[in-house]
Motif scaffolding. Structure first.
Motif, mmCIF file in Angstrom:
data_model
loop_
_atom_site.group_PDB
_atom_site.id
_atom_site.type_symbol
_atom_site.label_atom_id
_atom_site.label_comp_id
_atom_site.label_asym_id
_atom_site.label_seq_id
_atom_site.Cartn_x
_atom_site.Cartn_y
_atom_site.Cartn_z
ATOM 1 N N GLY A 295 -3.892 -8.332 9.815
ATOM 2 C CA GLY A 295 -3.850 -7.320 8.766
ATOM 3 C C GLY A 295 -4.553 -6.039 9.160
ATOM 4 O O GLY A 295 -4.094 -4.930 8.831
ATOM 5 N N SER A 296 -5.679 -6.156 9.873
ATOM 6 C CA SER A 296 -6.407 -4.956 10.285
ATOM 7 C C SER A 296 -5.605 -4.120 11.270
ATOM 8 O O SER A 296 -5.697 -2.891 11.281
ATOM 9 C CB SER A 296 -7.743 -5.354 10.899
ATOM 10 N N ILE A 297 -4.809 -4.787 12.115
ATOM 11 C CA ILE A 297 -3.984 -4.061 13.076
ATOM 12 C C ILE A 297 -2.819 -3.383 12.374
ATOM 13 O O ILE A 297 -2.463 -2.241 12.673
ATOM 14 C CB ILE A 297 -3.493 -5.017 14.178
ATOM 15 N N VAL A 298 -2.230 -4.099 11.413
ATOM 16 C CA VAL A 298 -1.118 -3.507 10.662
ATOM 17 C C VAL A 298 -1.593 -2.307 9.843
ATOM 18 O O VAL A 298 -0.918 -1.267 9.784
ATOM 19 C CB VAL A 298 -0.471 -4.573 9.760
ATOM 20 N N LEU A 299 -2.764 -2.425 9.221
ATOM 21 C CA LEU A 299 -3.286 -1.349 8.382
ATOM 22 C C LEU A 299 -4.137 -0.392 9.207
ATOM 23 O O LEU A 299 -5.327 -0.184 8.949
ATOM 24 C CB LEU A 299 -4.120 -1.939 7.243
ATOM 25 N N SER A 300 -3.547 0.194 10.220
ATOM 26 C CA SER A 300 -4.256 1.132 11.082
ATOM 27 C C SER A 300 -3.453 2.405 11.224
ATOM 28 O O SER A 300 -2.302 2.502 10.784
ATOM 29 C CB SER A 300 -4.506 0.509 12.465
ATOM 30 N N GLY A 301 -4.053 3.395 11.865
ATOM 31 C CA GLY A 301 -3.383 4.675 12.024
ATOM 32 C C GLY A 301 -2.121 4.594 12.855
ATOM 33 O O GLY A 301 -1.163 5.347 12.618
ATOM 34 N N PHE A 302 -2.097 3.693 13.810
ATOM 35 C CA PHE A 302 -0.897 3.567 14.646
ATOM 36 C C PHE A 302 0.296 3.061 13.837
ATOM 37 O O PHE A 302 1.438 3.355 14.159
ATOM 38 C CB PHE A 302 -1.172 2.626 15.825
ATOM 39 N N VAL B 276 1.014 3.970 10.817
ATOM 40 C CA VAL B 276 1.596 5.170 10.221
ATOM 41 C C VAL B 276 2.474 5.893 11.234
ATOM 42 O O VAL B 276 3.588 6.349 10.920
ATOM 43 C CB VAL B 276 0.481 6.103 9.701
ATOM 44 N N PHE B 277 2.001 5.976 12.473
ATOM 45 C CA PHE B 277 2.799 6.621 13.519
ATOM 46 C C PHE B 277 4.105 5.878 13.751
ATOM 47 O O PHE B 277 5.175 6.483 13.888
ATOM 48 C CB PHE B 277 1.994 6.695 14.810
ATOM 49 N N LEU B 278 4.021 4.548 13.793
ATOM 50 C CA LEU B 278 5.233 3.765 14.002
ATOM 51 C C LEU B 278 6.226 3.963 12.857
ATOM 52 O O LEU B 278 7.437 4.103 13.083
ATOM 53 C CB LEU B 278 4.881 2.283 14.129
ATOM 54 N N LEU B 279 5.733 3.969 11.626
ATOM 55 C CA LEU B 279 6.616 4.169 10.478
ATOM 56 C C LEU B 279 7.278 5.537 10.528
ATOM 57 O O LEU B 279 8.477 5.673 10.255
ATOM 58 C CB LEU B 279 5.829 3.990 9.177
ATOM 59 N N VAL B 280 6.498 6.555 10.879
ATOM 60 C CA VAL B 280 7.062 7.901 10.984
ATOM 61 C C VAL B 280 8.138 7.933 12.070
ATOM 62 O O VAL B 280 9.201 8.545 11.902
ATOM 63 C CB VAL B 280 5.955 8.931 11.268
ATOM 64 N N GLY B 281 7.872 7.255 13.198
ATOM 65 C CA GLY B 281 8.857 7.230 14.270
ATOM 66 C C GLY B 281 10.136 6.526 13.866
ATOM 67 O O GLY B 281 11.249 6.990 14.161
ATOM 68 N N VAL B 282 9.990 5.382 13.174
ATOM 69 C CA VAL B 282 11.176 4.648 12.725
ATOM 70 C C VAL B 282 11.973 5.477 11.723
ATOM 71 O O VAL B 282 13.216 5.534 11.774
ATOM 72 C CB VAL B 282 10.760 3.291 12.119
ATOM 73 N N ILE B 283 11.266 6.126 10.786
ATOM 74 C CA ILE B 283 11.962 6.968 9.802
ATOM 75 C C ILE B 283 12.677 8.125 10.493
ATOM 76 O O ILE B 283 13.813 8.476 10.151
ATOM 77 C CB ILE B 283 10.956 7.482 8.749
#
Length: 514
Positions: free
Chosen positions: A232-239, A241-248
């Motif tokens: 959970g700590s890895i999922v809830l990290s700044g990276f 957000v970057f991955l989500l922005v990239g996928v979008i």
């Protein structure tokens, strides 16, 4: 003391040349033969390119003996080169230094003074673990100054680390000390070697054993991180957000028929981020931290493991942080600055300077008791609690004035400092809460700055200089008069604490290196 710390020159594990590069040599040879075998056979045996089966052609021409002779000759050359490299790579450990000599054509000699050791790390990568080997690395201050011993037998590496830490602690070597030869697991006092069954059994036990050495540390870590919390700590990290922005961005680009440059620009970054996540997850599994007589033992890793002992007095700064996405769960992370490998990048560097990947406030308190043992009183506990959770005000910290809101409109209330029990404690951040502790005995220098805007507002900035690392001990806004008082108090306290500090020789009767 083991036989490896007797001051004489010793050699590394016999499989060292293979583990350090031999596997890649054979892989490269195999790749070349697989892709260029027809060319090689044409040059060596005169078999035309395009023959149906080159191996059958060799057999038909009666050149099997020459082919086998060529393969045997290549293997002999490789083995001779590996043997010479292994024989030229020697090391010794005495009462003052760890010294390593290596190289055949170009000789190299590296030394590490025992009184300058910052830590001793044992890494067990997956492939060397199959051979019962481990890499021991002596960490010292300086850029690229570490002294690696790759590879030693796994049991010998543990014994040698204990010897190095004992000598570095200032403990006196007994006048008449018997030297016990180090043995690998499965080798009894009268056994000539290790049997195949015993070797395999020891490898299985080693893979399943806890990272902490039960002879030097408690078998259980003082902190246990559930896998769900780690994930959970890895999922809830700044990276994330970057991955989500990239996928979008990829989805939007595909929907509107964007040109082909978008996937080329984003996909490699996404792959790299995914690799970072995976590396961080696997390296943080089986995390353990415990106290030993020679310092704090930090271990981590699943298939490839690493455990490092940080002797007393080697932690230069401590950073306690809580990203915004972790706040609902009450999770915190603790990182440190240490003189040695503190500037490493990526997941490996983060693991090397992270002493608590993710934990609760109670976990943070347990970790601080280990890495900063002099900071454990009730008053100090109240300072830590206030620094982690308080929003500012009358909470024991000297906080930034209201006019600092012109420069830090959201975080000025949490910006402040205090001096407590030989340490400077800095508090800052509202989106990501941060608490920094700097032991005065480890402080390098202190600096205050005041540009034209801060001068007009009666403010200043302050920075405490430590060794390079992930923890930055600075405050962006401080009252100008308080900044001067901070400078004077920290400068005087640093001199006093450094003069009386003897933690670097933690087992010596006088704390002085002889």
């Amino acid at each position: 003391m083991s036989s490896l710390a007797d001051g004489e020159w010793h050699r590394l594990h016999p499989a060292t040349p293979l583990l350090r590069g031999g596997i890649f040599v054979f892989a490269a040879i195999g790749f070349i033969l697989a892709n260029l075998r027809e060319r090689v056979l044409d040059v060596v045996f005169g078999i035309p390119v395009g023959s149906a089966d080159p191996l059958e052609e060799i057999y038909r021409r009666g050149s099997v003996g020459w082919a086998l002779l060529a393969v045997a000759g290549a293997l002999v050359v490789i083995l001779i080169a590996f043997s010479l490299s292994w024989r030229a790579h020697t090391f010794r450990v005495n009462d003052e230094i760890v010294e390593v000599r290596s190289g055949i054509v170009f000789r190299s000699n590296r030394k590490a003074r025992l009184d300058r050791i910052q830590g001793v790390n044992i890494e067990r990568p997956l492939i060397p673990r199959l051979f019962g080997a481990a890499k021991l690395e002596v960490s010292v201050a300086g850029q690229d100054a570490n002294v690696p011993l790759a590879y030693l037998g796994s049991a010998r590496a543990d014994e040698l680390r204990r010897d190095i830490l004992r000598l570095a602690s200032g403990a006196r070597r007994p006048a008449a000390e018997s030297v016990e030869p180090a043995r690998e697991p499965g080798e009894g006092p009268s056994e000539p070697g290790v049997t195949v069954g015993g070797f395999a059994r020891d490898r299985v036990v080693e893979f399943l054993a806890p990272e902490l050495d039960p002879d030097a540390a408690p078998p259980e870590s003082v902190v246990r991180i559930p896998p769900a919390r780690l994930f959970g700590s890895i999922v809830l990290s700044g990276f994330t957000v970057f991955l989500l922005v990239g996928v979008i961005a990829l989805a939007v680009g595909g929907a509107i028929g964007s040109s082909g440059w978008l996937p080329i620009a984003i996909v490699p970054a996404l792959i790299g981020s995914a690799g970072y996540f995976l590396s961080r997850l696997t390296r943080s599994l089986r995390f353990s931290i415990a106290g030993t007589p020679d310092g704090v033992r930090v271990g981590f890793g699943l298939l490839s493991t690493s455990n490092e002992t940080l002797p007393p007095g080697r932690v230069h700064a401590i950073g306690i942080s809580q990203p915004l996405l972790w706040r609902p769960f009450g999770w915190w992370q603790v990182r440190i600055n240490k003189a040695g490998r503190s500037v490493s990048q990526g997941a490996a560097g983060e693991a090397g300077t992270t002493v608590l990947p993710v934990g609760t406030a109670a976990d943070v308190a347990r970790v601080l008791e280990l890495i900063l043992p002099g900071y454990t009183g009730e008053e100090q506990g109240a300072v830590i609690e206030s620094g982690m959770h308080s929003r500012g005000g009358s909470d024991g910290f000297i906080n930034a004035p209201r006019r600092a809101a012109w420069l830090r409109p959201f975080s000025w209330r949490r910006t402040g400092y205090t001096l407590s029990a030989g340490a400077v404690v800095l508090r800052r951040g509202i989106v990501s809460r941060e608490l920094i502790l700097v032991p005065l005995a480890r402080l390098q220098s202190v600096r205050i700055d005041q540009g034209p805007v801060r001068r007009m507002l009666g403010l200043a900035s302050a920075r405490l200089h430590t060794v390079a690392g992930p923890v930055s001990a600075s405050l962006a806004v401080v009252d100008a008069e308080e900044a001067v008082r901070l400078f004077e108090a920290v400068a005087a306290g640093a001199v006093s604490c450094a003069t009386s500090d003897t933690s670097h020789r933690w087992n010596h009767p006088t704390g002085v290196f002889e």
